[in-house]
Design a protein around this motif. Structure first.
Motif, short mmCIF file in Angstrom:
data_model
loop_
_atom_site.label_atom_id
_atom_site.label_comp_id
_atom_site.label_asym_id
_atom_site.label_seq_id
_atom_site.Cartn_x
_atom_site.Cartn_y
_atom_site.Cartn_z
N LEU A 50 -25.67 78.41 52.48
CA LEU A 50 -24.20 78.40 52.49
C LEU A 50 -23.66 77.23 53.31
O LEU A 50 -22.67 76.61 52.93
CB LEU A 50 -23.69 79.73 53.05
N TYR A 51 -24.33 76.95 54.42
CA TYR A 51 -23.90 75.81 55.25
C TYR A 51 -24.02 74.51 54.47
O TYR A 51 -23.14 73.64 54.52
CB TYR A 51 -24.74 75.75 56.52
N ALA A 52 -25.15 74.36 53.75
CA ALA A 52 -25.37 73.14 52.99
C ALA A 52 -24.33 73.00 51.88
O ALA A 52 -23.82 71.90 51.61
CB ALA A 52 -26.78 73.12 52.40
N VAL A 53 -24.00 74.11 51.23
CA VAL A 53 -23.03 74.09 50.13
C VAL A 53 -21.64 73.77 50.66
O VAL A 53 -20.86 73.01 50.04
CB VAL A 53 -23.03 75.43 49.38
N GLN A 54 -21.29 74.34 51.83
CA GLN A 54 -19.95 74.15 52.37
C GLN A 54 -19.80 72.87 53.19
O GLN A 54 -18.69 72.53 53.61
CB GLN A 54 -19.60 75.36 53.26
N SER A 55 -20.89 72.18 53.44
CA SER A 55 -20.82 70.94 54.23
C SER A 55 -20.16 69.84 53.42
O SER A 55 -19.89 69.98 52.21
CB SER A 55 -22.22 70.51 54.66
N SER A 78 -29.92 66.88 45.96
CA SER A 78 -29.10 67.86 45.24
C SER A 78 -29.52 69.28 45.60
O SER A 78 -30.64 69.53 46.07
CB SER A 78 -29.22 67.63 43.73
N ILE A 79 -28.60 70.19 45.33
CA ILE A 79 -28.85 71.61 45.65
C ILE A 79 -28.97 72.39 44.34
O ILE A 79 -28.07 72.34 43.50
CB ILE A 79 -27.69 72.19 46.49
N LEU A 80 -30.09 73.09 44.18
CA LEU A 80 -30.29 73.97 43.03
C LEU A 80 -30.21 75.41 43.53
O LEU A 80 -31.13 75.88 44.20
CB LEU A 80 -31.65 73.68 42.37
N ILE A 81 -29.10 76.07 43.23
CA ILE A 81 -28.86 77.41 43.77
C ILE A 81 -29.97 78.38 43.37
O ILE A 81 -30.45 79.19 44.17
CB ILE A 81 -27.49 77.95 43.28
N ALA A 109 -26.81 67.80 54.73
CA ALA A 109 -27.37 69.12 55.07
C ALA A 109 -28.36 69.63 54.03
O ALA A 109 -29.30 70.36 54.35
CB ALA A 109 -26.23 70.12 55.25
N SER A 110 -28.16 69.25 52.78
CA SER A 110 -29.06 69.73 51.73
C SER A 110 -30.49 69.23 51.93
O SER A 110 -31.43 69.76 51.34
CB SER A 110 -28.56 69.28 50.37
N GLY A 137 -19.36 67.23 51.07
CA GLY A 137 -19.99 66.79 49.83
C GLY A 137 -20.97 67.79 49.25
O GLY A 137 -21.61 67.51 48.24
N GLY A 138 -21.10 68.95 49.88
CA GLY A 138 -22.09 69.92 49.41
C GLY A 138 -21.80 70.44 48.02
O GLY A 138 -22.71 70.58 47.20
N GLN A 139 -20.52 70.74 47.74
CA GLN A 139 -20.17 71.29 46.43
C GLN A 139 -20.54 70.31 45.31
O GLN A 139 -21.02 70.70 44.26
CB GLN A 139 -18.67 71.60 46.40
N SER A 140 -20.30 69.05 45.59
CA SER A 140 -20.57 68.05 44.54
C SER A 140 -22.05 67.80 44.34
O SER A 140 -22.46 67.18 43.34
CB SER A 140 -19.87 66.73 44.91
N MET A 141 -22.87 68.29 45.28
CA MET A 141 -24.32 68.04 45.18
C MET A 141 -25.06 69.16 44.44
O MET A 141 -26.26 69.08 44.23
CB MET A 141 -24.92 67.87 46.59
N ILE A 142 -24.33 70.20 44.05
CA ILE A 142 -24.96 71.30 43.30
C ILE A 142 -25.32 70.82 41.90
O ILE A 142 -24.51 70.18 41.22
CB ILE A 142 -24.02 72.50 43.22
N THR A 143 -26.51 71.13 41.48
CA THR A 143 -26.99 70.70 40.16
C THR A 143 -27.70 71.86 39.46
O THR A 143 -28.12 72.83 40.10
CB THR A 143 -27.95 69.52 40.28
#
Length: 459
Positions: free
Chosen positions: A165-170, A189-192, A121-122, A172-178
């Motif tokens: 929020l959808y991407a974060v909660q999907s 990766s997701i950069l908030i 999703a990210s 593996g989303g939490q683990s993709m935050i950087t």
């Protein structure tokens, strides 16, 4: 304080409400803008569809492909709304739902890209399609209504927050935050912080556009109100005087004026009191309107400007507020034409309205007189005084046009100059020196008169 801040941000509001005819014209323009918005959106969705068709397909499974369905749905929605905009004026409720639908369908297009490309999703958070969010917000500025800009901006900011929020909660989303910007750019990766920047940018762009449109809207309404006021003013004073007042670089103050060489004519209806007795007020007003309409056309034809109405009388100037090199000749031509008009025309209610004219040429002062709160734009000076006294002198001579020697001299050089009858020298009230005067009529024939000795003094 609050009002000052609001005016600083959004501009001054118009003091006068717009007439209904102007409001309706603006509403029609808004409807045209909605049609323009529809065409641009139809073009955009066509571009989306074309890019989808020609772009290489990276989808690796045979399941449902949401992107073409979203594109088809959005195309259908845009087409139906565009067709409706040509049939009816879309109400506010429909426009509100339309803006929400626009943003929702755009978010669905962005969201579906990760399924279409079989990515987490990210993936869609880095899709360049987000640029179209700003285009859709900017499109709402075409309607000249900040409400829909703010609505589009709020919808886009909310929609993007939901996507984040959808991407974060999907999965593996939490683990993709950087927190690493390079990792964010080179992977899924997701950069908030980056996503918050996008939401802030959407909100700021929407706010700036809304303020700009609101300021433009208020400036437009003030300009329209002032233009209407100037147009209405020109119905009470001459167009030239109205233009001088409204287009002046500085506010006109009492005593402001200029000296010019001009010709002044006073007119009055002969026996108007007798005419008034035979008509009721409504009939009298109708007759005067008929008379003034006909004589105004003559005055305008020869370049004259009606500076003032007073009952059945008029003060007309030539070369005072409108340039006229032949002002003396044109004033006489106007008087002759008015005399001809009055003798050959029966006005409403069977009225014959003969007009007496007094004309003088010389230096006058043109400008405003009065107090700071109430001004009259007029002409004054010795030349004006003489013209005013010549008009009633027609009674004594049985004439309808009396002019001074200076006005008569202005007409001597023309081959079609009227024939003049000397009426001797008169001393008008307020002057010690006598003034030679002359008469004529529209047939350019001598008017029968008894010899008048010099030295007559007006009352």
């Amino acid at each position: 304080m609050t009002n000052n801040i609001a005016e600083f941000l959004f501009g001054k509001t118009s003091k006068n409400s717009l007439p209904e005819r102007v409001s309706n014209a603006i509403a029609r323009q808004q409807s045209d803008s909605e049609q323009l918005i529809g065409w641009v959106q139809l073009l955009l969705v066509t571009i989306f569809g074309t890019l989808y068709v020609v772009a290489p397909k990276t989808n690796l499974h045979d399941g449902i492909q949401p992107l073409p369905w979203a594109l088809a749905l959005y195309f259908l929605f845009t087409f139906i709304r565009l067709a409706l905009s040509y049939r009816v004026r879309l109400p506010a409720a429909v426009l509100t739902l339309s803006v929400i639908a626009d943003i929702t369908l755009l978010m669905i297009l962005i969201w579906s890209s990760h399924i279409q490309n079989d990515q987490p999703a990210s993936f869609y958070l880095k899709a360049p399609t987000i640029m179209y969010v700003f285009i859709f917000i900017a499109l709402r500025a075409l309607r000249f209504d900040p409400r829909y800009i703010l609505l589009a901006g709020a919808g886009a900011a909310t929609g993007w927050l939901v996507l984040v929020l959808y991407a974060v909660q999907s999965k593996g989303g939490q683990s993709m935050i950087t927190r690493d910007y390079v990792t964010y750019l080179t992977s899924n990766s997701i950069l908030i912080g980056a996503e918050i920047d996008k939401i802030i940018s959407i909100v700021m762009v929407s706010g700036v556009l809304a303020i700009a449109v609101l300021r433009a809207q208020r400036s437009f309404k003030r300009a329209v109100s002032e233009e209407i006021a100037a147009q209405d003013l020109s119905r009470f004073v001459s167009r030239e005087v109205a233009d001088r007042i409204t287009l002046s670089e500085h506010q006109i103050r009492p005593g402001d004026g200029e000296a010019v060489n001009a010709t002044v004519m006073f007119t009055d209806i002969e026996g108007f009191s007798t005419v008034s007795e035979s008509l009721n007020p409504a009939e009298l007003a109708h007759m005067l309107n008929d008379y003034f309409g006909a004589t105004s056309a003559v005055i305008e034809k020869f370049g004259g400007v009606i500076t003032q109405f007073q009952g059945d009388a008029m003060l007309i100037t030539f070369n005072a507020v409108k340039p006229d090199a032949d002002h003396g000749q044109n004033a006489v031509k106007t008087a002759l034409e008015i005399q001809r008009l009055c003798e050959t025309t029966t006005f409403c209610h069977g009225g014959k309205l003969k007009t007496r004219c007094g004309i003088n040429t010389g230096d006058i002062n043109v400008g405003a007189i009065g107090s700071e709160n109430r001004l009259t734009f007029t002409v004054h000076g010795d030349t004006v005084n003489i013209a005013a006294r010549l008009e009633p002198l027609n009674k004594q001579f049985g004439t309808y046009i009396l002019v001074s020697e200076t006005t008569m001299a202005c007409c001597q050089t023309t081959p079609d100059a009227p024939r003049w009858t000397p009426r001797g020298d008169v001393t008008v009230r307020g002057r010690s020196q006598p003034t030679p005067i002359f008469s004529t009529d529209y047939r350019s024939l001598d008017v029968a008169f008894q010899p008048v000795p010099s030295g007559i003094t007006t009352s």
